[in-house]
Design an enzyme around this catalytic site. Structure first.
Site, PDB file in Angstrom:
ATOM      1  CG  HIS A  31      -1.848   1.146   1.304  1.00  0.00           C
ATOM      2  ND1 HIS A  31      -3.060   1.166   0.653  1.00  0.00           N
ATOM      3  CD2 HIS A  31      -1.744   2.324   1.940  1.00  0.00           C
ATOM      4  CE1 HIS A  31      -3.658   2.303   0.889  1.00  0.00           C
ATOM      5  NE2 HIS A  31      -2.889   3.038   1.675  1.00  0.00           N
TER       6      HIS A  31
ATOM      7  CG  HIS B 234     -10.018   3.485   3.372  1.00  0.00           C
ATOM      8  ND1 HIS B 234     -10.533   3.695   4.615  1.00  0.00           N
ATOM      9  CD2 HIS B 234      -8.670   3.429   3.556  1.00  0.00           C
ATOM     10  CE1 HIS B 234      -9.563   3.803   5.504  1.00  0.00           C
ATOM     11  NE2 HIS B 234      -8.418   3.637   4.883  1.00  0.00           N
TER      12      HIS B 234
END
Lengths: 760, 223
Positions: free
Chosen positions: A64, A115
């Protein structure tokens, strides 16, 4: 837990300790690091890392944060010309968000992020903090956030897990955004079983600033203070990026709820106003938001972008939970926190402003003349690292790629074999069937939960093709934004799919009369460890890069979300593309519904027999196969130019993009907007005309006497056009075929979501 | 003519209220929650938002802000005060207006373009409307359901103190479709919908909100 690990929790693992216990066993694997990555950390430090250093490297080297699988591909965006049609970018890829000059001394910054994983685990908080995170990215550039958008994707509408996650995700986006005072001006809502177990929650924020207010994230100037301000640090979100965003969900894995952050939109609203006061007072040298990887990220990124080192006293961090250990404080993803670099002479003025807003601010340390980031805990050194090695020198992988074997068969299975409607009655029934299908139906069940009016600058919001907000109240200068992606097309051809997503967003912005300027992308894919997924990813990046070059607009930033898969099943490649355009005066924009009776209806662009991947094939035949519609970027560009000129010249009274569902749906939506029907004479074969999803098409209406100006603009930019009807009446009439009263269109269009989600 | 707009931490529509006042021709003055001073304004708008996050009952904390210590007696003395959405909640919590605002019946936030009927034009904030007129105003809230006991409701109706009623569907389950009420004197008005979002062509569903602000400018000029 091994004895060594148990020891670490009780005895502080300082740099000295690390030096004298090189063989202590460390939980690198549990923190998501691979063996060779751990080895590299030891090489960089020439010793084993302390547990705090290990925590920092593990989160910063996660997929990420480090983009380790995507970096080699994303570099291709950097090869694009970095100018927008309005000049050079004020900040580009690599900053928290790209910043674009829109003229008159104004700039805008925008970015889209995912998200996904947190929202699957804890729908409300996952979605809420997704909004919070992207808003802080925009704040960190010196901008006032002015609007948000939320592309959402779920599994089947009738699946129990969709019923679990959807209401919470929507409430989370709304709860956070509404309380923050940001209008939600658009997004997407898509249902497809490929997202079952992997819902996609993407969030976009756009902000505006004067050129002189631009702020960058770097810690320069020896002696400058490092100030942490905003919320206290708690135990939420620890390891979120490494644990959640970088790992595939196992169907029967353990619950990971504690790794999701909890949001406080009130704290963020106060933080926004406080930051703007700080910027205007000129007391901020550098600024960084705290998002994924928390303090690990903020300290290492600020230090590595600066011209010296940094020293931090970690024990000064205000805590919500006093039992937190140093490693946890470094990894915590507690929300609503920012870090500023402040000159000593400005510190009092800085603290006066934070006090006015009741925002807690703490000096944690300062910029040093060394080259290392040094973090102490009650006087003992627990981190001593070259900050670049944490923030930027993470591993880079050339993952194996391979065109998936199934693709040949999938592309061969075109819609040619599917039955097409045999009668006008069937044609009509199928139009209504598509109009009421979950991906085409009215989305107000969702969008009515969002405030679209706050701040009073919204000129257009959903269900319009693009959201529009005013930036300058004096001149009316503003921006139009759209996000789009058709994952079905991308599944059939990820290169074309990315281009189609871009073309649609670009066209949606152009329908308002805006000039498209720049792109932000949220690339949602399966596991990068699957060569087929990696091939899809690379293809999409190529498609997007090539298309941006052709359209003359840069990619200014974005986000990659991998590991969107459950077991071996990946989601469709879903490169969500956001396009931002500028309008010199937003009061002169075209909107998408018919507003006047008796106006000629034109179709710009042409339909080809392109039904593969279409909503018709999905809804009527539950089919996905073949090859997606042709992409013609030259045509898209010409269309955009023609629209812009015609809107500016007053030759267009409404414009609506033709995409999901085809022309039939576009006509129905145009009619429902203001209860004005039309009589339409289709130019070609009725079925293809109504259901094909050929690109480069827009339905427009023209004020009385303006037909020749529109036609002239079309000729000038080589845009095919056909006059296909005239507005009026209370039905949509397809001449010689069928008609549907608007009331019936509306009933079909509006019934779906309430029935599926509320049972009524 | 100076009209103050209070900013609490978490106020959101203060910016919009200031703009609406300017569009109507007034001078907008920003008032700070922590400053116990009305700075000589001729009227006050308590704007929408989520004061202090509204994690407790909406408006329950804002009611105790220092600026309210000045506003409450001034309102009782006849100063024109308008509470919009969260501002309405604050005025109810301050007992300047009767009743309470509770969560909507389906527990969701809901934003729509709402038709209201103007039931009273004898307040400081509605004199520029025609009685019985129907106006379209932005409505957006999660806790806008107006409730009061039967006696209070009857009293409000009997004294002509229901100022606005929802028409064409009640968006939040408010008792007797009540969207806005006033105090006995008619100087304090509270409503859930947002007139400040309806003052500029091209932004918001109508221009129907502007008359709130022109009304008060007239009222304040007459004081």
């Amino acid at each position: 837990m091994s004895d060594d690990q148990a020891t670490m929790t009780t005895v502080l693992d300082t740099v000295d300790v690390a030096q004298t216990s090189p063989d202590a066993e460390q939980p690198w694997q549990e923190l998501g690091l691979k063996q060779d990555e751990y080895k590299r950390i030891r090489e960089i430090l020439e010793r084993r890392p302390t547990s705090a250093e290990l925590a920092m490297y593990s989160v910063m080297w996660s997929e990420h944060c480090s983009y380790k699988s995507s970096k080699v591909h994303l570099r291709r965006f950097g090869d694009l010309p970095q100018e927008t049609p309005r000049g050079k970018q004020l900040a580009g890829i690599g900053e928290n968000a790209g910043v674009i000059d829109i003229g008159q001394g104004w700039a805008v910054t925008f970015k889209i992020e995912s998200h996904n994983h947190p929202s699957y685990i804890e729908p409300y908080q996952g979605a809420a903090t997704g909004v919070g995170g992207i808003v802080r990215d925009i704040m960190a550039m010196g901008a006032r956030p002015i609007a948000i958008m939320d592309p959402l994707r779920f599994g089947r509408i009738d699946h129990p897990d969709t019923a679990r996650v959807l209401p919470g995700i929507v409430a989370g986006v709304g709860g956070y955004g509404n309380c923050l005072g940001l209008p939600n001006i658009g997004g997407e809502l898509v249902f497809d079983e490929c997202y079952q177990g992997n819902p996609l929650v993407n969030a976009l924020c756009v902000g505006s600033l004067r050129h002189e207010d631009l702020h960058l994230a770097n810690a320069s100037g020896v002696g400058n203070k490092i100030v942490l301000f905003g919320a206290k640090t708690g135990g939420d979100g620890i390891g979120g990026v490494s644990v959640l965003a970088s790992e595939t969900f196992d169907a029967d894995g353990p619950t990971k709820r504690p790794a999701v952050q909890v949001g406080d939109p009130f704290a963020e609203k106060v933080l926004i106003e406080c930051c703007l006061d700080l910027y205007h007072a000129g007391v901020v040298e550098g600024i960084q938001d705290l998002g994924g990887a928390g303090l690990s990220c903020a300290t290492s990124e600020l230090a590595s972008a600066g011209d010296g080192g940094m020293s931090i006293e970690l024990d000064r961090v205000p805590l919500r939970d006093s039992s937190l250990r140093a490693e946890e404080i470094l990894m915590s993803e507690s929300q609503e926190r920012m870090m500023a670099v402040v000159a000593p002479a400005q510190l009092d003025a800085f603290l006066e402003i934070t006090e006015k807003w009741d925002v807690e601010a703490t000096v944690l340390g300062e910029v040093t003349d060394g080259e290392h980031l040094v973090i102490t805990w009650h006087g003992e050194t627990i981190v001593d690292v070259p900050p670049r090695s944490v923030a930027h020198d993470g591993p880079v992988y050339q993952r194996p790629m391979e065109r998936p074997a199934y693709l040949e068969e999938l592309q061969a299975d075109s819609t040619a074999r599917l039955d097409r409607p045999a009668s006008d009655e069937e044609l009509r029934a199928q139009l209504l069937q598509v109009l009421g299908s979950p991906n085409v139906c009215d989305k107000s069940w969702v969008t009515d939960q969002y405030d679209r009016y706050v701040r009073g600058n919204t000129a257009q919001a959903m269900p319009a093709d693009a959201g529009i907000v005013r930036v300058d109240e004096e001149s009316g200068l503003g921006v139009a934004l759209a996000t789009d992606c058709n994952g079905r097309f991308a599944k059939l051809d990820p290169y074309a799919g990315a281009q189609l997503a871009l073309a649609e967003a670009y066209r949606n912005v152009a329908t308002t009369g805006a000039q498209p300027l720049a792109v932000s992308d949220c690339l949602n894919f399966g596991s990068p460890e699957d060569p087929g997924v990696m091939w899809q990813f690379s293809q999409s990046v190529d498609g997007l890069t090539d298309a941006c070059r052709e359209l003359g607009i840069p990619v200014t930033g974005g986000n990659v979300s991998f590991y969107n898969q459950t077991g071996d099943t990946a989601i469709h490649p879903t490169p969500v593309i956001a396009v931002l355009g500028v309008l010199d005066d937003v009061s002169r924009h075209a909107s998408s519904g018919w507003q006047q009776t008796g106006e000629p209806v034109y179709l710009l662009g042409e339909a080809r027999d392109e039904l593969d991947g279409s909503q018709w094939s999905a809804v009527v035949h539950q089919h996905l196969g073949g090859t997606p519609p042709q992409v013609d970027l030259r045509a898209e560009k010409g269309l955009a130019e023609a629209l812009r000129e015609a809107v500016a010249g007053g030759a267009i009274s409404s414009a609506h993009d033709v995409s999901d569902g085809g022309l039939g749906v576009a006509l129905a939506e145009s009619a429902m907007a203001h209860d004005i029907g039309a009589v339409i004479n289709l130019p070609g074969a009725a079925f293809v005309d109504l259901f094909s999803e050929s690109t480069g098409r827009v339905v427009v209406t023209v004020p009385d006497g303006e037909g020749s100006s529109l036609e002239a603009a079309c000729v000038r930019y080589d845009v095919p056009f056909a006059k296909i009807g005239v507005t009026g009446g209370d039905s949509l009439v397809i001449t010689d075929r069928f008609e549907v009263p608007i009331a019936d269109l509306r009933e079909t269009h509006q019934a779906t979501l309430p029935l599926a989600l509320d049972g009524r | 003519m100076k009209i103050g707009v209070i900013t609490f931490p978490g106020s959101l529509d203060d910016h919009d209220a200031m703009r609406a006042i300017r569009v109507a021709g007034g001078d907008a003055v920003s008032l700070w929650h922590g400053d116990a001073d009305l700075h000589g304004v001729d009227a006050v708008v308590v704007p929408g938002g989520f004061s202090y996050g509204d994690y407790l009952r909406c408006g329950a904390i804002a009611r105790f802000a220092p600026v309210m210590d000045r506003l409450i007696p001034a309102a009782q003395g006849g100063l024109p005060v308008l509470g919009i959405c969260n501002g309405f909640q604050v005025l109810c919590e301050s007992h300047l207006l009767p009743g309470a605002l509770t969560p909507r019946t389906d527990q969701r936030f809901y934003c729509n373009d709402q038709v209201l009927k103007v039931e009273s034009t004898s307040t400081a904030w509605t004199s520029a409307y025609d009685e019985g007129a129907e106006i379209t105003v932005v409505h957006k809230n999660g806790e806008g359901r107006f409730v009061a006991d039967e006696h209070t409701l009857d009293e409000l109706e009997g004294e002509g103190r229901v100022v606005f009623r929802y028409v064409g569907g009640n968006p939040n389950g408010s008792y007797r479709d009540i969207a806005g009420v006033t105090n006995e004197r008619g100087n304090v008005v509270g409503l859930m919908p947002h007139p400040e979002h309806c003052v500029e062509e091209g932004y918001g569903p109508s221009l129907d909100g502007l008359a709130f602000f022109t009304s008060v400018l007239t009222a304040a000029a007459g004081v």
